[in-house]
Design an enzyme around this catalytic site. Structure first.
Site, PDB file in Angstrom:
ATOM      1  N   TYR A  45      -4.399 -58.955 -44.479  1.00  0.00           N
ATOM      2  CA  TYR A  45      -5.074 -58.587 -45.721  1.00  0.00           C
ATOM      3  C   TYR A  45      -6.229 -57.667 -45.380  1.00  0.00           C
ATOM      4  CZ  TYR A  45      -2.823 -62.668 -47.884  1.00  0.00           C
ATOM      5  OH  TYR A  45      -1.917 -63.588 -48.358  1.00  0.00           O
ATOM      6  N   HIS A  53      -3.384 -58.413 -52.269  1.00  0.00           N
ATOM      7  CA  HIS A  53      -2.161 -58.864 -51.612  1.00  0.00           C
ATOM      8  C   HIS A  53      -2.140 -58.339 -50.181  1.00  0.00           C
ATOM      9  CE1 HIS A  53      -0.225 -60.572 -55.130  1.00  0.00           C
ATOM     10  NE2 HIS A  53      -0.657 -59.533 -55.832  1.00  0.00           N
ATOM     11  N   LYS A  84       5.761 -55.603 -48.536  1.00  0.00           N
ATOM     12  CA  LYS A  84       4.926 -55.522 -47.348  1.00  0.00           C
ATOM     13  C   LYS A  84       5.641 -54.676 -46.304  1.00  0.00           C
ATOM     14  CE  LYS A  84       2.955 -60.079 -48.125  1.00  0.00           C
ATOM     15  NZ  LYS A  84       2.707 -59.676 -49.463  1.00  0.00           N
TER      16      LYS A  84
END
Length: 138
Positions: A45, A53, A84
């Site tokens: 993060y 997120h 991601k």
């Protein structure tokens, strides 16, 4: 020094590989959290879970890795499903069964200098991108 020594006796030197990766990203300013629910080792993060997120997920690749390309493809599918980027993190280190490593470890036990111990490790990163044919059609 005693805590690390006790943990190594229980979990072996593979624990150091995880700590090296954790320490690497912490020193770069990332908030590092466990990535188990995304089938990886860590997630990164920028500021922390309450604020944003995670942007990246980290999979540590070691010399004695038993994962196949199919396993990495499955991890990549999970990671891309939650938006991601998957980073494969290769940790280069001395052979844990060598006399060189034994000298390094004994020096650490004597002087307790964690930084000089960690300087024997290096990290190479690869950003793994999953190819989706439907998105790249002409």
């Amino acid at each position: 020094t005693n805590l690390l020594k006790n943990l190594i006796e229980i979990y072996d030197f593979e624990l150091l590989l995880n700590y090296v990766v954790y320490y690497h990203y912490k020193t770069l300013g990332w908030c590092v959290k466990n990535g188990l629910k995304f089938s990886c080792d860590y997630i990164l993060y920028q500021r922390g879970p309450p604020f944003s997120h995670a942007e990246f997920s980290i999979k540590i690749v070691t010399n004695n890795e038993t994962d196949s390309l199919i396993d990495y493809s499955a991890i990549s599918r999970v990671v891309s499903g939650v938006k991601k980027n998957l980073i494969l993190c290769f940790v280069n280190h001395p052979n844990f069964n060598s006399s060189q490593w034994l000298n390094i470890w004994n020096n650490y036990l004597i002087d307790g200098d964690l930084i000089s111990l960690l300087n024997n490790f290096s990290i190479n990163e690869i950003n793994w991108k999953r190819w989706t044919p439907s998105r790249t059609r002409m």
